[in-house]
Design a protein around this motif. Structure first.
Motif, PDB file in Angstrom:
ATOM      1  N   LEU A 113       0.830  -1.207   0.000  1.00 55.96           N
ATOM      2  CA  LEU A 113       0.000   0.000   0.000  1.00 55.96           C
ATOM      3  C   LEU A 113       0.865   1.257   0.000  1.00 55.96           C
ATOM      4  N   THR A 114       1.943   1.230   0.765  1.00 56.13           N
ATOM      5  CA  THR A 114       2.860   2.376   0.794  1.00 56.13           C
ATOM      6  C   THR A 114       3.404   2.645  -0.604  1.00 56.13           C
ATOM      7  N   ALA A 115       3.868   1.604  -1.276  1.00 58.68           N
ATOM      8  CA  ALA A 115       4.409   1.759  -2.630  1.00 58.68           C
ATOM      9  C   ALA A 115       3.349   2.275  -3.603  1.00 58.68           C
ATOM     10  N   ALA A 116       2.099   1.857  -3.426  1.00 59.38           N
ATOM     11  CA  ALA A 116       1.025   2.278  -4.322  1.00 59.38           C
ATOM     12  C   ALA A 116       0.614   3.728  -4.113  1.00 59.38           C
ATOM     13  N   VAL A 117       0.603   4.180  -2.857  1.00 60.00           N
ATOM     14  CA  VAL A 117       0.085   5.512  -2.527  1.00 60.00           C
ATOM     15  C   VAL A 117       1.177   6.588  -2.559  1.00 60.00           C
ATOM     16  N   ALA A 118       2.405   6.247  -2.251  1.00 61.92           N
ATOM     17  CA  ALA A 118       3.500   7.228  -2.159  1.00 61.92           C
ATOM     18  C   ALA A 118       3.636   8.128  -3.388  1.00 61.92           C
ATOM     19  N   PRO A 119       3.489   7.625  -4.605  1.00 64.24           N
ATOM     20  CA  PRO A 119       3.649   8.511  -5.766  1.00 64.24           C
ATOM     21  C   PRO A 119       2.653   9.661  -5.834  1.00 64.24           C
ATOM     22  N   TRP A 120       1.573   9.585  -5.092  1.00 60.16           N
ATOM     23  CA  TRP A 120       0.581  10.655  -5.085  1.00 60.16           C
ATOM     24  C   TRP A 120       0.989  11.853  -4.226  1.00 60.16           C
ATOM     25  N   SER A 121       2.111  11.786  -3.535  1.00 57.39           N
ATOM     26  CA  SER A 121       2.598  12.908  -2.701  1.00 57.39           C
ATOM     27  C   SER A 121       1.498  13.426  -1.773  1.00 57.39           C
ATOM     28  N   VAL A 122       1.058  12.571  -0.899  1.00 58.79           N
ATOM     29  CA  VAL A 122      -0.096  12.816  -0.044  1.00 58.79           C
ATOM     30  C   VAL A 122       0.262  13.702   1.150  1.00 58.79           C
ATOM     31  N   ASP A 123      -0.624  14.649   1.456  1.00 54.65           N
ATOM     32  CA  ASP A 123      -0.509  15.432   2.687  1.00 54.65           C
ATOM     33  C   ASP A 123      -1.258  14.757   3.828  1.00 54.65           C
ATOM     34  N   VAL A 124      -2.437  14.184   3.490  1.00 55.01           N
ATOM     35  CA  VAL A 124      -3.323  13.620   4.500  1.00 55.01           C
ATOM     36  C   VAL A 124      -4.019  12.382   3.934  1.00 55.01           C
ATOM     37  N   LEU A 125      -4.144  11.350   4.770  1.00 55.01           N
ATOM     38  CA  LEU A 125      -5.010  10.217   4.454  1.00 55.01           C
ATOM     39  C   LEU A 125      -6.342  10.437   5.165  1.00 55.01           C
ATOM     40  N   ALA A 126      -7.424  10.162   4.479  1.00 54.96           N
ATOM     41  CA  ALA A 126      -8.759  10.260   5.072  1.00 54.96           C
ATOM     42  C   ALA A 126      -9.298   8.844   5.222  1.00 54.96           C
ATOM     43  N   ALA A 127      -9.472   8.412   6.457  1.00 53.40           N
ATOM     44  CA  ALA A 127      -9.880   7.040   6.764  1.00 53.40           C
ATOM     45  C   ALA A 127     -11.379   6.973   6.992  1.00 53.40           C
ATOM     46  N   ILE A 128     -12.025   6.025   6.310  1.00 50.57           N
ATOM     47  CA  ILE A 128     -13.467   5.821   6.452  1.00 50.57           C
ATOM     48  C   ILE A 128     -13.728   4.866   7.612  1.00 50.57           C
ATOM     49  N   GLU A 129     -14.672   5.246   8.469  1.00 55.62           N
ATOM     50  CA  GLU A 129     -15.045   4.447   9.641  1.00 55.62           C
ATOM     51  C   GLU A 129     -15.506   3.060   9.224  1.00 55.62           C
ATOM     52  N   SER A 130     -15.157   2.074   9.880  1.00 50.88           N
ATOM     53  CA  SER A 130     -14.130   1.958  10.897  1.00 50.88           C
ATOM     54  C   SER A 130     -12.928   1.161  10.408  1.00 50.88           C
ATOM     55  N   ARG A 131     -13.152   0.232   9.476  1.00 46.33           N
ATOM     56  CA  ARG A 131     -12.007  -0.573   9.041  1.00 46.33           C
ATOM     57  C   ARG A 131     -11.004   0.226   8.229  1.00 46.33           C
ATOM     58  N   GLY A 132     -11.405   1.349   7.665  1.00 47.03           N
ATOM     59  CA  GLY A 132     -10.451   2.220   6.984  1.00 47.03           C
ATOM     60  C   GLY A 132      -9.407   2.767   7.946  1.00 47.03           C
ATOM     61  N   PHE A 133      -9.789   2.896   9.229  1.00 44.05           N
ATOM     62  CA  PHE A 133      -8.825   3.363  10.242  1.00 44.05           C
ATOM     63  C   PHE A 133      -7.657   2.385  10.357  1.00 44.05           C
ATOM     64  N   LEU A 134      -7.961   1.087  10.206  1.00 42.77           N
ATOM     65  CA  LEU A 134      -6.954   0.049  10.415  1.00 42.77           C
ATOM     66  C   LEU A 134      -5.861   0.083   9.358  1.00 42.77           C
ATOM     67  N   THR A 135      -6.218   0.456   8.133  1.00 45.29           N
ATOM     68  CA  THR A 135      -5.211   0.540   7.077  1.00 45.29           C
ATOM     69  C   THR A 135      -4.560   1.919   7.032  1.00 45.29           C
ATOM     70  N   ALA A 136      -5.330   2.948   7.281  1.00 45.76           N
ATOM     71  CA  ALA A 136      -4.806   4.310   7.136  1.00 45.76           C
ATOM     72  C   ALA A 136      -3.800   4.682   8.223  1.00 45.76           C
ATOM     73  N   ALA A 137      -4.011   4.239   9.443  1.00 43.67           N
ATOM     74  CA  ALA A 137      -3.099   4.643  10.531  1.00 43.67           C
ATOM     75  C   ALA A 137      -1.666   4.163  10.292  1.00 43.67           C
ATOM     76  N   PRO A 138      -1.432   2.871  10.032  1.00 48.47           N
ATOM     77  CA  PRO A 138      -0.043   2.469   9.779  1.00 48.47           C
ATOM     78  C   PRO A 138       0.500   3.056   8.482  1.00 48.47           C
ATOM     79  N   LEU A 139      -0.365   3.246   7.499  1.00 49.54           N
ATOM     80  CA  LEU A 139       0.095   3.809   6.234  1.00 49.54           C
ATOM     81  C   LEU A 139       0.521   5.273   6.406  1.00 49.54           C
ATOM     82  N   ALA A 140      -0.247   6.053   7.152  1.00 48.57           N
ATOM     83  CA  ALA A 140       0.125   7.446   7.401  1.00 48.57           C
ATOM     84  C   ALA A 140       1.473   7.528   8.106  1.00 48.57           C
ATOM     85  N   SER A 141       1.701   6.628   9.040  1.00 55.28           N
ATOM     86  CA  SER A 141       2.983   6.598   9.739  1.00 55.28           C
ATOM     87  C   SER A 141       4.120   6.314   8.757  1.00 55.28           C
ATOM     88  N   ARG A 142       3.932   5.358   7.874  1.00 55.88           N
ATOM     89  CA  ARG A 142       4.966   5.011   6.889  1.00 55.88           C
ATOM     90  C   ARG A 142       5.212   6.140   5.902  1.00 55.88           C
TER      91      ARG A 142
END
Length: 176
Positions: free
Chosen positions: A45-74
């Motif tokens: 997921l990091t490799a897929a999203v990184a090229p978009w030069s993201v400022d913020v991830l928006a996580a959809i309740e509730s299982r989106g939180f589970l993927t977005a939190a570690p990804l935002a950290s990375r």
């Protein structure tokens, strides 16, 4: 950086007739509890999203939180939550949308996004696309530049990707 070539589907459990008869639920808890598979999934997921030069991830309740939190950290970016009514403190902005059998609403804190920030919407699964489309509309309503959406799983047969007007990255696809 490359990640080992394992099939993540072998770590995702299908549970028939959940939450109601006729539905096959794809359970990511079995992926998450396998440390190696979870790390590989987050790496992909990091490799897929990184090229978009993201400022913020928006996580959809509730299982989106589970993927977005570690990804935002990375990625070293911020994280905001998109939640159901009454779940966020302070002033919120909402977006109401239609479901197959009813209506729903998503909320974001009014000060969560600085207009112009590059945002990627995260959820665990892309099915019909209704919730992701509503999330994109809500984020645009508060001034975000939505540059993409990402999920672990996509149910391609339901055509949800066609409802979205942003690039979509998914790790695992099921045709059924």
């Amino acid at each position: 950086m490359t990640t080992p070539s394992i099939d993540l589907k072998q770590y995702i459990r299908g549970i028939p007739d959940f939450p109601k008869p006729g539905i096959l639920f794809y359970d990511i808890s079995t992926l998450m509890r396998n440390a190696d598979a979870w790390q590989i999934a987050m790496g992909r997921l990091t490799a897929a999203v990184a090229p978009w030069s993201v400022d913020v991830l928006a996580a959809i309740e509730s299982r989106g939180f589970l993927t977005a939190a570690p990804l935002a950290s990375r990625l070293g970016c911020g994280l905001v939550m998109l939640r159901k009514p009454g779940k966020l403190p302070g002033e919120t902005i909402s977006y109401d949308y239609d479901l197959e059998y009813g209506k729903d609403s998503l909320h974001i804190q009014a000060d969560a996004i600085v207009p112009g920030q590059r945002v990627v919407v995260m959820d665990d699964l892309l099915a019909t696309g209704g919730t992701l489309a509503a999330s994109i509309a809500l984020l645009r309503k508060v001034g975000a530049e939505v540059v993409g959406a990402a999920t672990l799983i996509e149910l391609t047969g339901l055509g949800g990707r066609d409802r979205l007007d942003v690039p979509v990255k998914t790790l695992v696809a099921y045709d059924d």
